[in-house]
Design a protein around this motif. Sequence first.
Motif, PDB file in Angstrom:
ATOM      1  N   ASP A  25       0.823  -1.216   0.000  1.00 15.47           N
ATOM      2  CA  ASP A  25       0.000   0.000   0.000  1.00 15.47           C
ATOM      3  C   ASP A  25       0.853   1.260   0.000  1.00 15.47           C
ATOM      4  O   ASP A  25       0.520   2.236  -0.652  1.00 15.47           O
ATOM      5  N   TYR A  26       1.959   1.233   0.744  1.00 16.06           N
ATOM      6  CA  TYR A  26       2.796   2.434   0.819  1.00 16.06           C
ATOM      7  C   TYR A  26       3.439   2.783  -0.521  1.00 16.06           C
ATOM      8  O   TYR A  26       3.963   3.877  -0.685  1.00 16.06           O
ATOM      9  N   SER A  27       3.388   1.878  -1.469  1.00 24.09           N
ATOM     10  CA  SER A  27       3.930   2.123  -2.808  1.00 24.09           C
ATOM     11  C   SER A  27       2.879   2.634  -3.786  1.00 24.09           C
ATOM     12  O   SER A  27       3.219   3.112  -4.852  1.00 24.09           O
ATOM     13  N   ARG A  34      -0.933   7.637   6.822  1.00 23.74           N
ATOM     14  CA  ARG A  34       0.153   6.662   6.960  1.00 23.74           C
ATOM     15  C   ARG A  34       1.312   7.247   7.757  1.00 23.74           C
ATOM     16  O   ARG A  34       1.557   8.440   7.740  1.00 23.74           O
ATOM     17  N   GLN A  38       7.255   4.205   9.801  1.00 24.83           N
ATOM     18  CA  GLN A  38       6.985   2.764   9.752  1.00 24.83           C
ATOM     19  C   GLN A  38       7.039   2.266   8.310  1.00 24.83           C
ATOM     20  O   GLN A  38       7.610   1.223   8.025  1.00 24.83           O
ATOM     21  N   ASP A  39       6.429   3.021   7.397  1.00 22.61           N
ATOM     22  CA  ASP A  39       6.474   2.626   5.982  1.00 22.61           C
ATOM     23  C   ASP A  39       7.910   2.581   5.488  1.00 22.61           C
ATOM     24  O   ASP A  39       8.288   1.691   4.713  1.00 22.61           O
ATOM     25  N   ASP A  42       9.507  -0.565   6.698  1.00 21.44           N
ATOM     26  CA  ASP A  42       9.000  -1.687   5.904  1.00 21.44           C
ATOM     27  C   ASP A  42       9.615  -1.695   4.501  1.00 21.44           C
ATOM     28  O   ASP A  42       9.975  -2.754   3.981  1.00 21.44           O
ATOM     29  N   LEU A  90       8.328   4.077  -2.115  1.00 19.29           N
ATOM     30  CA  LEU A  90       7.722   4.550  -0.877  1.00 19.29           C
ATOM     31  C   LEU A  90       7.122   5.915  -1.161  1.00 19.29           C
ATOM     32  O   LEU A  90       7.841   6.895  -1.351  1.00 19.29           O
TER      33      LEU A  90
END
Length: 164
Positions: A25-27, A34, A38-39, A42, A90
């Motif tokens: 999702d972060y991509s 968000r 943390q992203d 990850d 990201l």
Amino acid sequence: MKALLFGFALIAATTVVAADERIPDYSQHYDPERDPFQDGRDAIANATATQRRVLIELGGNWCAWCKKLDLFINNNQSVRKKLYDHFVVLKVNVSDENPNHEFLATFPKVTGYPHFFIAHSDGSVLASRDTAGFLQEGEYSKRRFLRFIDLWVINNNATMTAHE
């Protein structure tokens, strides 16, 4: 015949959905809710495990050029494939709703959006890139974008300056 065509369309749609499900999702989205720290952790873990670099993309849903860049990438499958084959992307939201000042304080100042930072899988920033450099006659250039990716592939020993 219609059933056969529908079957092919369903398979094609499933393949696209399955490919997108592998992309975190972060991509995929700028999301003011968000946590970029943390992203980022990850993304670094993902990049380390898959031997890729991290492409940090700053922007937001308010940004017309960010939307054009998303359309360009999604409409050019060779660009999209090469991008995600060689980078963990990201996306970091920058907006009035959530400017992410604390996260962005660790990066050089940017003058416009969307903006890229290329990072090693250890998180260290290699370069800063204004995406306006990918424009040709007011549109994103497939050739320029692919050249950028080629320059930053992990097994490429070439170095590039931030303004190249």
